[in-house]
Design a protein around this motif. Structure first.
Motif, short mmCIF file in Angstrom:
data_model
loop_
_atom_site.label_atom_id
_atom_site.label_comp_id
_atom_site.label_asym_id
_atom_site.label_seq_id
_atom_site.Cartn_x
_atom_site.Cartn_y
_atom_site.Cartn_z
N ARG A 114 0.89 -1.26 0.03
CA ARG A 114 0.02 0.09 -0.06
C ARG A 114 0.77 1.40 -0.08
N LEU A 115 0.35 2.26 -0.59
CA LEU A 115 0.97 3.70 -0.59
C LEU A 115 -0.06 4.39 0.15
N THR A 116 0.48 4.79 1.63
CA THR A 116 -0.39 5.86 2.21
C THR A 116 0.24 7.22 2.47
N TYR A 117 -0.49 8.21 1.92
CA TYR A 117 0.36 9.50 1.97
C TYR A 117 -0.71 10.70 2.09
N ASN A 118 -0.33 11.94 2.28
CA ASN A 118 -1.17 13.14 2.31
C ASN A 118 -1.10 13.56 0.71
N ARG A 119 -2.23 14.00 0.05
CA ARG A 119 -2.26 14.37 -1.15
C ARG A 119 -1.53 15.79 -1.09
N LYS A 131 -1.73 18.56 -3.20
CA LYS A 131 -2.69 19.62 -3.24
C LYS A 131 -3.50 19.90 -2.15
N THR A 132 -4.22 18.97 -1.75
CA THR A 132 -5.19 19.42 -0.47
C THR A 132 -4.99 18.87 0.75
N GLY A 133 -3.85 18.03 1.07
CA GLY A 133 -3.51 17.46 2.34
C GLY A 133 -4.30 16.40 2.78
N VAL A 134 -5.44 16.02 2.11
CA VAL A 134 -6.22 14.78 2.38
C VAL A 134 -5.46 13.38 2.33
N LEU A 135 -5.57 12.55 3.61
CA LEU A 135 -4.75 11.45 3.82
C LEU A 135 -5.64 10.30 2.93
N THR A 136 -4.73 9.57 2.19
CA THR A 136 -5.45 8.76 1.51
C THR A 136 -4.44 7.26 1.24
N SER A 137 -5.15 6.16 0.94
CA SER A 137 -4.08 4.96 0.75
C SER A 137 -4.52 4.19 -0.42
N ASP A 187 -14.74 10.26 -5.18
CA ASP A 187 -14.00 11.39 -4.66
C ASP A 187 -13.27 10.64 -3.47
N LEU A 188 -13.41 9.57 -3.05
CA LEU A 188 -12.44 8.96 -1.92
C LEU A 188 -11.09 8.44 -2.69
N CYS A 189 -11.42 7.98 -3.75
CA CYS A 189 -10.47 7.38 -4.67
C CYS A 189 -9.42 8.61 -5.22
N LEU A 190 -10.18 9.77 -5.41
CA LEU A 190 -9.20 10.97 -5.98
C LEU A 190 -8.62 11.68 -4.90
N ALA A 191 -9.04 11.56 -3.62
CA ALA A 191 -8.60 12.17 -2.51
C ALA A 191 -8.91 13.48 -2.54
N VAL A 240 -14.13 13.46 10.45
CA VAL A 240 -13.43 13.73 11.65
C VAL A 240 -13.83 12.35 12.31
N TYR A 241 -15.17 12.07 12.46
CA TYR A 241 -15.63 10.81 13.37
C TYR A 241 -15.33 9.45 12.79
N ILE A 242 -15.69 9.50 11.46
CA ILE A 242 -15.65 8.34 10.56
C ILE A 242 -14.32 7.64 10.17
N LYS A 243 -13.85 6.54 10.80
CA LYS A 243 -12.49 6.02 10.39
C LYS A 243 -12.50 5.50 8.84
N PRO A 244 -11.53 5.97 8.14
CA PRO A 244 -11.50 5.81 6.54
C PRO A 244 -11.44 4.41 6.37
N ASP A 245 -12.17 3.66 5.51
CA ASP A 245 -12.28 2.53 4.87
C ASP A 245 -11.55 2.41 3.80
N TRP A 246 -10.08 2.24 3.54
CA TRP A 246 -9.45 1.90 2.23
C TRP A 246 -10.02 1.06 1.49
N SER A 247 -10.54 -0.03 1.93
CA SER A 247 -11.06 -1.24 1.05
C SER A 247 -11.97 -0.66 -0.06
N ARG A 248 -12.93 0.56 0.39
CA ARG A 248 -13.74 1.21 -0.63
C ARG A 248 -12.75 1.35 -2.11
#
Length: 412
Positions: free
Chosen positions: A275-280, A282-288, A368-372, A382-390
């Protein structure tokens, strides 16, 4: 109630026998001092009381103190009582007319030329208007209307092979970027100088000014057949092959931006989970995102095995705007010389999103989640744990559609 007084202090006597004149602010039994830039000699001071007796100095300092007293009348008693002496001093001294708007723009541009490239172009146009100095109070709706008129009517040169072949008007997106850059600086200054006690910058320059909106443009996307056709081009040079490989990596990693690919660090890669887990960038959004089998050979091919912090080695390209432009130039060259329609690196990101939605029936939220992208529900994020399987499921559907059995995908 705060009190003010013009004073000179014996211990501040200078070598030229002069004393600096300061204004003393006393509030809540504490004092602070403000320099006036004025000086006086012993002949201008009462030797017994050390009071100023020069009428010119008295008139000048009295005028300032009266302005301060008028400014205090804008505060209610509770607010004034809650202010410290230093907060009161800042309230009295700062005004929007003393804040250098253009100077602040130059500081930002100098601090990060890449980040503020749009601001630099916007400021260049202000300079072309003959404006060399601008305070925050000069940044008004009247100025913005004049700026808009120039943007709407100004043309830029079209240069090919060093020769000017024509002129064209600014695009809607260019004008929007310039306008947004100038507005961002104004809002940054508001955040820096305005406090709960004092709206130093109180005016709204955008009142009555129509801002530029996103232009509706043709979607930059390709069909699955054309995407595969690009990846299968038999290019001649190593740099051209690198450009093709980068496009495949970008597409197969959920349309990842080139800047994020170039800036990917070894700390972002987990070989155990692939996996590649990083902050985008442009937006700083965490994604994996999971590295799918289609691109494992490319990941191994370009993985940097030196002591560099970066995960990949792409011909020593660094994560900068110029590097992404260089890659884009190679893609355009390939299209021109290998009989392929004109595309740019961003087409692969757009194509991923379009195929995901139109061909794989993936929800816009998951895209949107895929594109971060920045989420539409910040509190829920803030409250929902990210589900990278999606992301993994969506990416797998797209890759199966492009590289696998599409009939099977349509039945799912």
């Amino acid at each position: 109630m705060a009190t003010f007084k013009a004073v000179v202090q014996a211990h501040q006597k200078r070598r030229d026998e002069k004393f600096p004149v300061t204004l003393r602010i006393t509030h809540n039994r504490k004092s602070c001092y403000v320099s006036t830039g004025l000086y006086c000699t012993m002949s201008q001071i009462n030797r017994k009381t050390f009071e100023i007796k020069d009428q010119f100095i008295i008139a000048r300092t009295t005028q300032t103190m009266r302005e301060w007293e008028r400014k205090l009348l804008t505060l209610d008693v509770a607010t004034l009582s809650a202010m410290s002496t230093e907060e009161l001093k800042k309230f009295l001294l700062f005004s929007a007319s003393s804040i250098d708007y253009l100077g602040y723009c130059y500081q930002l541009i100098h601090s990060n030329p890449l980040k503020y490239k749009d601001l630099k172009c916007a400021v260049n146009l202000i300079e072309e208007m003959g404006i060399k100095k601008m305070t925050v109070m000069d940044f008004t709706s009247s100025f913005l209307r004049k700026y808009k008129d120039i943007l709407d009517n100004r043309t830029m040169k079209i240069v090919k092979n060093g020769v000017i072949v024509g002129h064209k008007h600014y695009s809607q997106e260019t004008k929007r970027h310039y306008f947004y850059a100038l507005g961002s600086v104004f809002r940054m200054l508001q955040r820096e100088y305005n406090t709960e006690f004092n709206n130093v910058i109180y005016h709204n320059p955008f009142c009555g000014v129509e801002v530029y909106r996103h232009a509706q443009t043709a979607k930059r996307c390709m069909s699955a057949e054309r995407i595969k056709a690009f990846f299968d081009i038999n290019v001649r040079t190593e740099k051209q092959q690198m450009a093709v490989d980068l496009m495949k990596l970008s597409f197969c990693l959920c349309g990842m931006n080139l800047m994020d690919l170039l800036a990917m660090e070894k700390a972002n890669f987990d070989r155990h989970t692939m996996r590649l887990t990083y902050n985008r960038h442009k937006t700083g959004v965490l994604t994996s995102v999971h590295i799918e089998p289609e691109i494992v050979p490319l990941v191994e091919k370009y993985m940097d095995r030196t002591d560099s912090k970066y995960l990949f080695r792409f011909a020593r390209l660094t994560p900068t705007y110029n590097s992404t432009q260089n890659i884009g130039a190679h893609v355009v060259y390939i299209c021109h010389n290998y009989n392929f329609e004109h595309i740019t690196p961003y087409w692969f990101r757009h194509s991923f999103a379009t195929i995901a939605r139109n061909d794989c029936d993936i929800s816009k939220d998951d895209i949107d989640l895929c594109l971060a992208h920045v989420g539409n529900n910040p509190m829920a994020d803030v409250y929902i744990k990210p589900d990278w399987s999606r992301i993994d499921r969506a990416n797998r559907k797209v890759l199966d559609f492009v590289f696998g059995n599409r009939k099977k995908m349509q039945q799912m």
